[in-house]
Design an enzyme around this catalytic site. Structure first.
Site, PDB file in Angstrom:
ATOM      1  N   GLU A   1      29.401 -63.298   8.133  1.00 51.96           N
ATOM      2  CA  GLU A   1      29.419 -62.010   8.845  1.00 51.96           C
ATOM      3  C   GLU A   1      28.110 -61.786   9.599  1.00 51.96           C
ATOM      4  O   GLU A   1      28.042 -60.951  10.500  1.00 51.96           O
ATOM      5  CB  GLU A   1      29.666 -60.860   7.871  1.00 51.96           C
ATOM      6  CG  GLU A   1      31.100 -60.784   7.355  1.00 51.96           C
ATOM      7  CD  GLU A   1      32.123 -60.378   8.411  1.00 51.96           C
ATOM      8  OE1 GLU A   1      31.821 -59.483   9.218  1.00 51.96           O
ATOM      9  OE2 GLU A   1      33.212 -60.964   8.432  1.00 51.96           O
TER      10      GLU A   1
ATOM     11  N   SER B   1      26.124 -64.680   4.357  1.00 52.80           N
ATOM     12  CA  SER B   1      27.519 -64.588   4.824  1.00 52.80           C
ATOM     13  C   SER B   1      27.672 -64.930   6.299  1.00 52.80           C
ATOM     14  O   SER B   1      26.800 -64.626   7.125  1.00 52.80           O
ATOM     15  CB  SER B   1      27.984 -63.153   4.587  1.00 52.80           C
ATOM     16  OG  SER B   1      29.166 -62.890   5.293  1.00 52.80           O
TER      17      SER B   1
ATOM     18  N   TYR C   1      27.448 -54.013   6.699  1.00 49.35           N
ATOM     19  CA  TYR C   1      27.400 -55.129   5.738  1.00 49.35           C
ATOM     20  C   TYR C   1      26.699 -56.338   6.365  1.00 49.35           C
ATOM     21  O   TYR C   1      25.797 -56.936   5.767  1.00 49.35           O
ATOM     22  CB  TYR C   1      28.828 -55.507   5.316  1.00 49.35           C
ATOM     23  CG  TYR C   1      28.924 -56.806   4.534  1.00 49.35           C
ATOM     24  CD1 TYR C   1      28.653 -56.850   3.172  1.00 49.35           C
ATOM     25  CD2 TYR C   1      29.307 -58.000   5.176  1.00 49.35           C
ATOM     26  CE1 TYR C   1      28.751 -58.042   2.460  1.00 49.35           C
ATOM     27  CE2 TYR C   1      29.408 -59.192   4.464  1.00 49.35           C
ATOM     28  CZ  TYR C   1      29.128 -59.206   3.111  1.00 49.35           C
ATOM     29  OH  TYR C   1      29.215 -60.395   2.419  1.00 49.35           O
TER      30      TYR C   1
HETATM   31  P1  NDP Z   1      32.844 -59.419  -5.208  1.00 43.82           P
HETATM   32  O1  NDP Z   1      32.946 -58.130  -4.482  1.00 43.82           O
HETATM   33  O2  NDP Z   1      34.054 -59.998  -5.855  1.00 43.82           O
HETATM   34  O3  NDP Z   1      31.727 -59.266  -6.352  1.00 43.82           O
HETATM   35  C1  NDP Z   1      30.577 -58.510  -6.143  1.00 43.82           C
HETATM   36  C2  NDP Z   1      29.825 -58.418  -7.457  1.00 43.82           C
HETATM   37  O4  NDP Z   1      28.624 -57.673  -7.232  1.00 43.82           O
HETATM   38  C3  NDP Z   1      30.578 -57.688  -8.574  1.00 43.82           C
HETATM   39  O5  NDP Z   1      30.300 -58.344  -9.786  1.00 43.82           O
HETATM   40  C4  NDP Z   1      29.924 -56.321  -8.575  1.00 43.82           C
HETATM   41  O6  NDP Z   1      29.969 -55.674  -9.814  1.00 43.82           O
HETATM   42  C5  NDP Z   1      28.490 -56.699  -8.254  1.00 43.82           C
HETATM   43  N1  NDP Z   1      27.670 -55.601  -7.747  1.00 43.82           N
HETATM   44  C6  NDP Z   1      27.895 -54.830  -6.658  1.00 43.82           C
HETATM   45  N2  NDP Z   1      26.883 -53.960  -6.503  1.00 43.82           N
HETATM   46  C7  NDP Z   1      26.009 -54.190  -7.503  1.00 43.82           C
HETATM   47  C8  NDP Z   1      24.770 -53.618  -7.882  1.00 43.82           C
HETATM   48  N3  NDP Z   1      24.213 -52.615  -7.182  1.00 43.82           N
HETATM   49  N4  NDP Z   1      24.147 -54.112  -8.970  1.00 43.82           N
HETATM   50  C9  NDP Z   1      24.689 -55.112  -9.702  1.00 43.82           C
HETATM   51  N5  NDP Z   1      25.863 -55.686  -9.410  1.00 43.82           N
HETATM   52  C10 NDP Z   1      26.510 -55.226  -8.314  1.00 43.82           C
HETATM   53  O7  NDP Z   1      32.198 -60.465  -4.205  1.00 43.82           O
HETATM   54  P2  NDP Z   1      32.434 -62.064  -4.077  1.00 43.82           P
HETATM   55  O8  NDP Z   1      32.412 -62.643  -5.436  1.00 43.82           O
HETATM   56  O9  NDP Z   1      33.570 -62.312  -3.171  1.00 43.82           O
HETATM   57  O10 NDP Z   1      31.132 -62.495  -3.282  1.00 43.82           O
HETATM   58  C11 NDP Z   1      29.921 -62.842  -3.949  1.00 43.82           C
HETATM   59  C12 NDP Z   1      28.759 -62.680  -3.004  1.00 43.82           C
HETATM   60  O11 NDP Z   1      28.943 -63.546  -1.878  1.00 43.82           O
HETATM   61  C13 NDP Z   1      28.587 -61.284  -2.402  1.00 43.82           C
HETATM   62  O12 NDP Z   1      27.204 -61.061  -2.244  1.00 43.82           O
HETATM   63  C14 NDP Z   1      29.275 -61.383  -1.077  1.00 43.82           C
HETATM   64  O13 NDP Z   1      28.771 -60.406  -0.167  1.00 43.82           O
HETATM   65  C15 NDP Z   1      28.916 -62.792  -0.677  1.00 43.82           C
HETATM   66  N6  NDP Z   1      29.828 -63.452   0.230  1.00 43.82           N
HETATM   67  C16 NDP Z   1      31.151 -63.513  -0.067  1.00 43.82           C
HETATM   68  C17 NDP Z   1      32.022 -64.159   0.774  1.00 43.82           C
HETATM   69  C18 NDP Z   1      33.474 -64.258   0.439  1.00 43.82           C
HETATM   70  O14 NDP Z   1      34.237 -64.637   1.330  1.00 43.82           O
HETATM   71  N7  NDP Z   1      33.892 -63.988  -0.776  1.00 43.82           N
HETATM   72  C19 NDP Z   1      31.546 -64.786   2.022  1.00 43.82           C
HETATM   73  C20 NDP Z   1      30.104 -64.757   2.186  1.00 43.82           C
HETATM   74  C21 NDP Z   1      29.299 -64.098   1.329  1.00 43.82           C
HETATM   75  P3  NDP Z   1      31.158 -54.672 -10.245  1.00 43.82           P
HETATM   76  O15 NDP Z   1      32.241 -55.555 -10.809  1.00 43.82           O
HETATM   77  O16 NDP Z   1      30.474 -53.794 -11.222  1.00 43.82           O
HETATM   78  O17 NDP Z   1      31.600 -53.950  -8.996  1.00 43.82           O
HETATM   79  P1  GDP Z   2      35.765 -59.938   6.328  1.00 43.77           P
HETATM   80  O1  GDP Z   2      35.809 -61.116   7.232  1.00 43.77           O
HETATM   81  O2  GDP Z   2      34.679 -60.015   5.298  1.00 43.77           O
HETATM   82  O3  GDP Z   2      35.741 -58.634   7.033  1.00 43.77           O
HETATM   83  O4  GDP Z   2      37.105 -60.057   5.443  1.00 43.77           O
HETATM   84  P2  GDP Z   2      38.431 -59.176   5.368  1.00 43.77           P
HETATM   85  O5  GDP Z   2      39.388 -59.950   4.538  1.00 43.77           O
HETATM   86  O6  GDP Z   2      38.145 -57.771   4.925  1.00 43.77           O
HETATM   87  O7  GDP Z   2      38.944 -59.098   6.885  1.00 43.77           O
HETATM   88  C1  GDP Z   2      39.265 -60.251   7.622  1.00 43.77           C
HETATM   89  C2  GDP Z   2      39.875 -59.848   8.955  1.00 43.77           C
HETATM   90  O8  GDP Z   2      41.163 -59.268   8.729  1.00 43.77           O
HETATM   91  C3  GDP Z   2      39.081 -58.800   9.755  1.00 43.77           C
HETATM   92  O9  GDP Z   2      39.050 -59.214  11.099  1.00 43.77           O
HETATM   93  C4  GDP Z   2      39.899 -57.537   9.618  1.00 43.77           C
HETATM   94  O10 GDP Z   2      39.785 -56.634  10.743  1.00 43.77           O
HETATM   95  C5  GDP Z   2      41.305 -58.129   9.574  1.00 43.77           C
HETATM   96  N1  GDP Z   2      42.300 -57.211   9.017  1.00 43.77           N
HETATM   97  C6  GDP Z   2      43.457 -56.821   9.631  1.00 43.77           C
HETATM   98  N2  GDP Z   2      44.120 -55.949   8.867  1.00 43.77           N
HETATM   99  C7  GDP Z   2      43.378 -55.780   7.737  1.00 43.77           C
HETATM  100  C8  GDP Z   2      43.558 -54.989   6.567  1.00 43.77           C
HETATM  101  O11 GDP Z   2      44.536 -54.259   6.407  1.00 43.77           O
HETATM  102  N3  GDP Z   2      42.579 -55.083   5.611  1.00 43.77           N
HETATM  103  C9  GDP Z   2      41.487 -55.898   5.755  1.00 43.77           C
HETATM  104  N4  GDP Z   2      40.591 -55.980   4.778  1.00 43.77           N
HETATM  105  N5  GDP Z   2      41.290 -56.643   6.880  1.00 43.77           N
HETATM  106  C10 GDP Z   2      42.228 -56.576   7.842  1.00 43.77           C
END
Ligand code: NDP
Ligand code: GDP
Length: 324
Positions: free
Chosen positions: A127, A125, A149
């Site tokens: 992040e 990520s 995270y």
């Molecule tokens: P989501 O939160 O939508 O999905 C996370 C998935 O992980 C869900 O299917 C969840 O299952 C599963 N999960 C969580 N904990 C466990 C565990 N202990 N064992 C098995 N399964 C688990 O995330 P995204 O699809 O948005 O992201 C996918 C990946 O990419 C993540 O690793 C995220 O950190 C990373 N990422 C995402 C970005 C983004 O902008 N979306 C950016 C960069 C990286 P359940 O449904 O049961 O909760």
């Molecule tokens: P992140 O980049 O993975 O932390 O994605 P988020 O969508 O959770 O947050 C993106 C940015 O939006 C961060 O800088 C947060 O501090 C800002 N932000 C401002 N208000 C909110 C809020 O109400 N919820 C979330 N999730 N983020 C917020």
């Protein structure tokens, strides 16, 4: 040629669902690791559930992952599972470390022990860049994570690199910048805003409480980003890639576009609430994905404004159905 087999962790999440669609469309046999839950969590994948073979498992349970690799016998493993919400990582830092960091080692171990020639993708990520030391961020930019995270993702990145270098595994780390869609978790800022816009427009809500509107993110569309994951595993050699749009926007711009798309003025509804301000903020993310464009031939289809409007339209349609 025999049918390719892929194992996806996190298949119920945003990216898991788009990746499963992509792999099914390419003729893969798709296996997905799913946690047991007391109530259904299939919203994102219900439309393709009968084309996926689900295996019970959890990233924190190595035995279940070993079993999953044995059952699926995969050519490719996509490790997308994680506690993925930055905000929650302060409330549950140990759980975040166990799934988002140690969970990666568990999955790598399962692959190493059972199917070491499987290709492995780790969902890293932006992040990890956190308090950025240079702009734009590229693959070589040093990490400075700003949340539990982000710290856990740095571990996941380096253990993936380490397994590649220690065991000669085909392990790639995709450093993806924020990517969103109508399937994004409701607590992330994009979806929180587009859901609220729909509810306000349809008379179900009259304000939206938010945190820092000044932070900047490089937001793309999840459907475009899963293509990059697949491309990374089709190369001759494993490598790490930044995936981003190369544009950055403030949270305020996001809010402005989303509200005005529904004919609303955001200033009438937004309330700043310290509850949503984070203990440490990532102020600016902006990725340079030249390497992915040149080596993978990856390209982006959906731009920022189009993405926000797509999400507002989708939430309007969903909320309308709910109240009908
Ligand atoms: P989501 O939160 O939508 O999905 C996370 C998935 O992980 C869900 O299917 C969840 O299952 C599963 N999960 C969580 N904990 C466990 C565990 N202990 N064992 C098995 N399964 C688990 O995330 P995204 O699809 O948005 O992201 C996918 C990946 O990419 C993540 O690793 C995220 O950190 C990373 N990422 C995402 C970005 C983004 O902008 N979306 C950016 C960069 C990286 P359940 O449904 O049961 O909760
Ligand atoms: P992140 O980049 O993975 O932390 O994605 P988020 O969508 O959770 O947050 C993106 C940015 O939006 C961060 O800088 C947060 O501090 C800002 N932000 C401002 N208000 C909110 C809020 O109400 N919820 C979330 N999730 N983020 C917020």
């Amino acid at each position: 040629m025999s049918q390719k087999r892929a194992l996806i962790t996190g298949i119920t999440g945003q990216d898991g669902s788009y990746l499963a669609e992509l792999l099914i469309s390419k003729g893969y046999k798709v296996f997905g690791i799913k946690r047991r839950t007391s109530a259904p969590i299939m919203e994102n994948i219900i439309h393709i559930a009968n084309e996926i073979e689900f295996i019970d498992g959890d990233l924190q349970d190595l035995g279940s992952l070993i079993q999953a690799v044995k059952i699926s016998n995969p050519d490719e493993v996509y490790n997308l599972a994680a506690q993925s919400f930055v905000g929650t990582s302060w409330a549950q830092p140990v759980l975040t470390a166990q799934s988002t960091a140690i969970g990666v080692t568990n999955m790598l171990e399962a692959v190493r022990l059972v199917k070491p020639d499987a290709r492995f993708y780790q969902a890293s990520s932006s992040e990890m860049f956190g308090k950025v030391v240079e702009t734009p961020q590229v693959e070589t930019t040093p990490f400075y994570p700003r949340s539990p995270y982000g710290v856990a993702k740095v571990y996941g990145h380096w253990i993936t690199v380490n397994y590649r270098e220690s065991y000669d595994m085909f392990a790639c780390s995709g450093i993806l910048f924020n990517h969103e869609s109508p399937r994004r978790g409701i607590e992330f800022v994009t979806r929180k805003v587009t859901d609220a816009v729909a509810r306000i427009k349809l008379g179900l809500q009259n304000e939206l409480r938010m945190g820092n509107l000044d932070s900047k993110r490089d937001w793309g569309f999840a459907g475009d980003y899963v293509q990059a994951m697949w491309l990374m595993l089709q190369q001759d050699a494993p490598d790490d890639f930044v995936i981003s749009t190369g544009e950055t926007h403030t949270v305020e711009e996001l809010v402005e576009i989303a509200f005005s798309h529904a004919g609303l003025n955001w200033r009438d509804y937004i309330v700043i609430d310290p509850k949503f301000v984070r203990p440490a903020e990532v102020d600016l993310l902006l990725g340079d994905c030249t390497k992915a464009k040149e080596k993978l031939g990856w390209k982006l289809d959906v731009g920022f404004e189009e993405l926000v409007k797509m999400m507002v339209d989708s939430d309007l349609e969903r909320v309308r159905k709910e109240i009908r």
